[in-house]
Scaffold this active site. Sequence first.
Site, PDB file in Angstrom:
ATOM      1  N   GLY A 101      28.582  82.514  17.707  1.00 42.29           N
ATOM      2  CA  GLY A 101      27.436  81.441  17.812  1.00 42.29           C
ATOM      3  C   GLY A 101      26.205  81.615  16.607  1.00 42.29           C
ATOM      4  O   GLY A 101      26.649  82.408  15.674  1.00 42.29           O
ATOM      5  N   MET A 102      25.145  80.917  16.794  1.00 48.53           N
ATOM      6  CA  MET A 102      24.099  80.710  15.755  1.00 48.53           C
ATOM      7  C   MET A 102      23.519  82.371  15.683  1.00 48.53           C
ATOM      8  O   MET A 102      23.625  82.935  14.578  1.00 48.53           O
ATOM      9  CB  MET A 102      22.928  79.888  16.287  1.00 48.53           C
ATOM     10  CG  MET A 102      22.015  79.783  15.287  1.00 48.53           C
ATOM     11  SD  MET A 102      20.968  78.237  15.348  1.00 48.53           S
ATOM     12  CE  MET A 102      20.235  78.467  16.920  1.00 48.53           C
ATOM     13  N   ALA A 117      26.320  82.383  25.513  1.00 43.34           N
ATOM     14  CA  ALA A 117      25.706  81.817  26.665  1.00 43.34           C
ATOM     15  C   ALA A 117      25.956  80.256  26.584  1.00 43.34           C
ATOM     16  O   ALA A 117      26.581  79.908  25.751  1.00 43.34           O
ATOM     17  CB  ALA A 117      24.166  81.940  26.487  1.00 43.34           C
ATOM     18  N   TYR A 118      25.599  79.605  27.948  1.00 39.00           N
ATOM     19  CA  TYR A 118      25.643  78.222  28.002  1.00 39.00           C
ATOM     20  C   TYR A 118      24.383  77.640  27.346  1.00 39.00           C
ATOM     21  O   TYR A 118      23.293  78.181  28.037  1.00 39.00           O
ATOM     22  CB  TYR A 118      25.897  77.753  29.138  1.00 39.00           C
ATOM     23  CG  TYR A 118      25.977  76.192  29.394  1.00 39.00           C
ATOM     24  CD1 TYR A 118      27.081  75.385  29.721  1.00 39.00           C
ATOM     25  CD2 TYR A 118      24.728  75.599  29.438  1.00 39.00           C
ATOM     26  CE1 TYR A 118      27.129  74.223  29.602  1.00 39.00           C
ATOM     27  CE2 TYR A 118      24.842  74.046  29.433  1.00 39.00           C
ATOM     28  CZ  TYR A 118      25.898  73.373  29.712  1.00 39.00           C
ATOM     29  OH  TYR A 118      25.932  71.991  29.803  1.00 39.00           O
ATOM     30  N   TYR A 123      19.185  75.223  32.928  1.00 39.97           N
ATOM     31  CA  TYR A 123      19.324  76.272  31.919  1.00 39.97           C
ATOM     32  C   TYR A 123      18.588  77.364  32.100  1.00 39.97           C
ATOM     33  O   TYR A 123      18.887  78.666  32.201  1.00 39.97           O
ATOM     34  CB  TYR A 123      19.212  75.629  30.485  1.00 39.97           C
ATOM     35  CG  TYR A 123      19.128  76.578  29.430  1.00 39.97           C
ATOM     36  CD1 TYR A 123      20.109  77.242  28.871  1.00 39.97           C
ATOM     37  CD2 TYR A 123      17.827  76.786  28.827  1.00 39.97           C
ATOM     38  CE1 TYR A 123      20.064  78.240  27.954  1.00 39.97           C
ATOM     39  CE2 TYR A 123      17.750  77.905  27.831  1.00 39.97           C
ATOM     40  CZ  TYR A 123      18.939  78.628  27.097  1.00 39.97           C
ATOM     41  OH  TYR A 123      18.848  79.526  26.414  1.00 39.97           O
ATOM     42  N   LYS A 157      19.523  81.254  33.199  1.00 41.73           N
ATOM     43  CA  LYS A 157      19.348  82.291  32.150  1.00 41.73           C
ATOM     44  C   LYS A 157      18.544  83.619  33.092  1.00 41.73           C
ATOM     45  O   LYS A 157      18.796  84.603  33.152  1.00 41.73           O
ATOM     46  CB  LYS A 157      18.543  82.036  31.006  1.00 41.73           C
ATOM     47  CG  LYS A 157      19.263  81.167  30.180  1.00 41.73           C
ATOM     48  CD  LYS A 157      20.404  81.975  29.581  1.00 41.73           C
ATOM     49  CE  LYS A 157      20.075  82.830  28.521  1.00 41.73           C
ATOM     50  NZ  LYS A 157      21.230  83.531  27.867  1.00 41.73           N
ATOM     51  N   TRP A 217      12.926  79.467  20.556  1.00 42.14           N
ATOM     52  CA  TRP A 217      13.068  78.261  19.462  1.00 42.14           C
ATOM     53  C   TRP A 217      13.742  78.839  18.181  1.00 42.14           C
ATOM     54  O   TRP A 217      13.530  78.971  17.165  1.00 42.14           O
ATOM     55  CB  TRP A 217      11.702  78.216  18.683  1.00 42.14           C
ATOM     56  CG  TRP A 217      10.646  77.387  19.888  1.00 42.14           C
ATOM     57  CD1 TRP A 217      10.609  77.517  21.239  1.00 42.14           C
ATOM     58  CD2 TRP A 217       9.708  76.545  19.706  1.00 42.14           C
ATOM     59  NE1 TRP A 217       9.900  76.777  21.894  1.00 42.14           N
ATOM     60  CE2 TRP A 217       9.173  76.084  20.926  1.00 42.14           C
ATOM     61  CE3 TRP A 217       9.011  76.210  18.429  1.00 42.14           C
ATOM     62  CZ2 TRP A 217       8.121  75.349  20.889  1.00 42.14           C
ATOM     63  CZ3 TRP A 217       8.147  75.321  18.536  1.00 42.14           C
ATOM     64  CH2 TRP A 217       7.560  74.758  19.769  1.00 42.14           C
TER      65      TRP A 217
HETATM   66  N1  LIG Z   1      19.287  78.406  20.572  1.00 45.05           N
HETATM   67  C1  LIG Z   1      17.984  78.683  20.816  1.00 45.05           C
HETATM   68  O1  LIG Z   1      16.982  78.093  20.344  1.00 45.05           O
HETATM   69  C2  LIG Z   1      17.508  80.089  21.864  1.00 45.05           C
HETATM   70  C3  LIG Z   1      16.167  79.953  22.423  1.00 45.05           C
HETATM   71  C4  LIG Z   1      16.060  81.358  23.330  1.00 45.05           C
HETATM   72  C5  LIG Z   1      17.164  81.973  23.542  1.00 45.05           C
HETATM   73  N2  LIG Z   1      18.383  81.648  23.341  1.00 45.05           N
HETATM   74  C6  LIG Z   1      19.327  82.718  23.787  1.00 45.05           C
HETATM   75  O2  LIG Z   1      19.983  83.313  22.636  1.00 45.05           O
HETATM   76  C7  LIG Z   1      21.112  83.396  22.855  1.00 45.05           C
HETATM   77  C8  LIG Z   1      22.272  83.153  21.643  1.00 45.05           C
HETATM   78  O3  LIG Z   1      22.035  81.562  21.407  1.00 45.05           O
HETATM   79  P1  LIG Z   1      22.732  80.633  20.221  1.00 45.05           P
HETATM   80  O4  LIG Z   1      22.066  79.537  20.165  1.00 45.05           O
HETATM   81  O5  LIG Z   1      22.954  81.699  19.112  1.00 45.05           O
HETATM   82  O6  LIG Z   1      23.920  80.475  21.058  1.00 45.05           O
HETATM   83  P2  LIG Z   1      25.199  79.458  20.552  1.00 45.05           P
HETATM   84  O7  LIG Z   1      25.102  79.269  19.066  1.00 45.05           O
HETATM   85  O8  LIG Z   1      25.344  78.104  21.439  1.00 45.05           O
HETATM   86  O9  LIG Z   1      26.337  80.180  20.758  1.00 45.05           O
HETATM   87  C9  LIG Z   1      27.089  80.588  22.056  1.00 45.05           C
HETATM   88  C10 LIG Z   1      28.170  81.787  22.039  1.00 45.05           C
HETATM   89  O10 LIG Z   1      28.532  81.736  23.259  1.00 45.05           O
HETATM   90  C11 LIG Z   1      29.932  82.075  23.239  1.00 45.05           C
HETATM   91  N3  LIG Z   1      30.653  81.717  24.696  1.00 45.05           N
HETATM   92  C12 LIG Z   1      30.528  80.648  25.331  1.00 45.05           C
HETATM   93  N4  LIG Z   1      31.310  80.691  26.452  1.00 45.05           N
HETATM   94  C13 LIG Z   1      31.699  82.052  26.474  1.00 45.05           C
HETATM   95  C14 LIG Z   1      32.444  82.729  27.381  1.00 45.05           C
HETATM   96  N5  LIG Z   1      32.971  82.270  28.369  1.00 45.05           N
HETATM   97  N6  LIG Z   1      32.702  83.947  27.069  1.00 45.05           N
HETATM   98  C15 LIG Z   1      32.233  84.604  25.924  1.00 45.05           C
HETATM   99  N7  LIG Z   1      31.452  83.790  25.013  1.00 45.05           N
HETATM  100  C16 LIG Z   1      31.305  82.483  25.217  1.00 45.05           C
HETATM  101  C17 LIG Z   1      30.361  80.924  22.171  1.00 45.05           C
HETATM  102  O11 LIG Z   1      31.487  81.184  21.723  1.00 45.05           O
HETATM  103  P3  LIG Z   1      32.711  80.169  21.217  1.00 45.05           P
HETATM  104  O12 LIG Z   1      32.036  79.310  20.227  1.00 45.05           O
HETATM  105  O13 LIG Z   1      33.897  80.967  21.008  1.00 45.05           O
HETATM  106  O14 LIG Z   1      32.902  79.255  22.823  1.00 45.05           O
HETATM  107  C18 LIG Z   1      29.392  81.029  21.126  1.00 45.05           C
HETATM  108  O15 LIG Z   1      29.502  82.079  20.319  1.00 45.05           O
HETATM  109  C19 LIG Z   1      21.663  82.868  24.156  1.00 45.05           C
HETATM  110  O16 LIG Z   1      21.699  83.715  24.878  1.00 45.05           O
HETATM  111  C20 LIG Z   1      20.540  81.920  24.226  1.00 45.05           C
HETATM  112  O17 LIG Z   1      20.375  81.597  25.819  1.00 45.05           O
HETATM  113  C21 LIG Z   1      18.834  80.695  22.241  1.00 45.05           C
END
Ligand SMILES: NC(=O)c1ccc[n+]([C@@H]2O[C@H](COP(=O)([O-])OP(=O)(O)OC[C@H]3O[C@@H](n4cnc5c(N)ncnc54)[C@H](OP(=O)(O)O)[C@@H]3O)[C@@H](O)[C@H]2O)c1
Length: 291
Positions: A10-11, A61-62, A126, A130, A151
């Site tokens: 993921g990101m 995460a989802y 969501y 969380k 963000w």
């Molecule tokens: N994006 C934002 O703006 C933001 C803001 C605040 C907090 N967050 C939190 O930061 C964290 C990282 O976010 P992100 O944006 O980097 O996420 P992301 O890019 O959507 O990546 C999600 C990751 O979760 C993995 N995943 C999905 N289903 C899974 C499962 N069943 N078992 C194990 N891994 C699984 C995916 O793997 P696959 O690709 O292999 O499925 C992917 O590597 C999350 O907890 C999110 O809630 C994000």
Amino acid sequence: MKVLVIGASGMLGSDVVSELQQRGHEVASPRSKELDITNLEHVAGIALSHGTYDWCINCGAYTAVDKAESEVQLATELNELGPAYLANACSMAGAKLIHISTDFVFDGESTTPYETDAPTNPLGVYGRTKRDGELAVLAANPNALIVRTSWLYGPNGKCFPKTMIAAWEAGKTLRVVSDQIGCPTSTGDLARVLVDMIEANIYPGIYHACGPTVTNWHQFAIDAINKWKSSKGDDRTVEVEAILTDAYPTPARRPKYSVLACETLWDLWIKPMRPLDEALADFSAYLSKAH
Ligand SMILES: NC(=O)c1ccc[n+]([C@@H]2O[C@H](COP(=O)([O-])OP(=O)(O)OC[C@H]3O[C@@H](n4cnc5c(N)ncnc54)[C@H](OP(=O)(O)O)[C@@H]3O)[C@@H](O)[C@H]2O)c1
């Protein structure tokens, strides 16, 4: 140290893996097919791996905020059930856990930065899953660390500044909300903070970790495009119309103010992140090299 990174594709996870490797740590980064946190058999492998990992960082995460409104079960499985399994397994395996969470656990009604013990009140599925995930993690493993961030943007995923830059390059008319306030966070900077935290062996609890610059999505879009332009030597004018949230209805409601107070972490000698201007300059330089 030996660190298991969940969500490594993921990101955030991809930057966490790079940061750990650059700093000489041994990293296991299974894909979700190999280690699905909602699959008890997969997670049992961690529980049985006593002594293999010092730390586990859960970036899995989802994360589809709007889609979650109609995929409640899937969001619950990934954001609540899976993290609870993982927390329990880490406890059995003697691995310390950092679980990543979000500013969306808050309702955005505050006018001052949210402290780590501020009451949660998520506005959508969501955020609710969380928040329930945080509670489930702490119930299964009181020694876990929860790190809430906000963000996120980074080179290895779909994110707001990339979308804005692509839309601007495509000549689209840009209309962006200006009445939601928060702190953009570079995934590279957050990865640095997370690795600092494990190296400092920070004690269990809930932490906030986000960029120091308070802004709104409209201003963030302008800043991102301007940085991109200057990294390309482009002198075209950037026009982005500011609109209100009511003019841009989405399936999920979002907090109108979600600034997180991060002082607890900085008081523990973890170095704060870079201002948005500096972090965005690096991000844009990376993007222009990649194009
Ligand atoms: N994006 C934002 O703006 C933001 C803001 C605040 C907090 N967050 C939190 O930061 C964290 C990282 O976010 P992100 O944006 O980097 O996420 P992301 O890019 O959507 O990546 C999600 C990751 O979760 C993995 N995943 C999905 N289903 C899974 C499962 N069943 N078992 C194990 N891994 C699984 C995916 O793997 P696959 O690709 O292999 O499925 C992917 O590597 C999350 O907890 C999110 O809630 C994000």
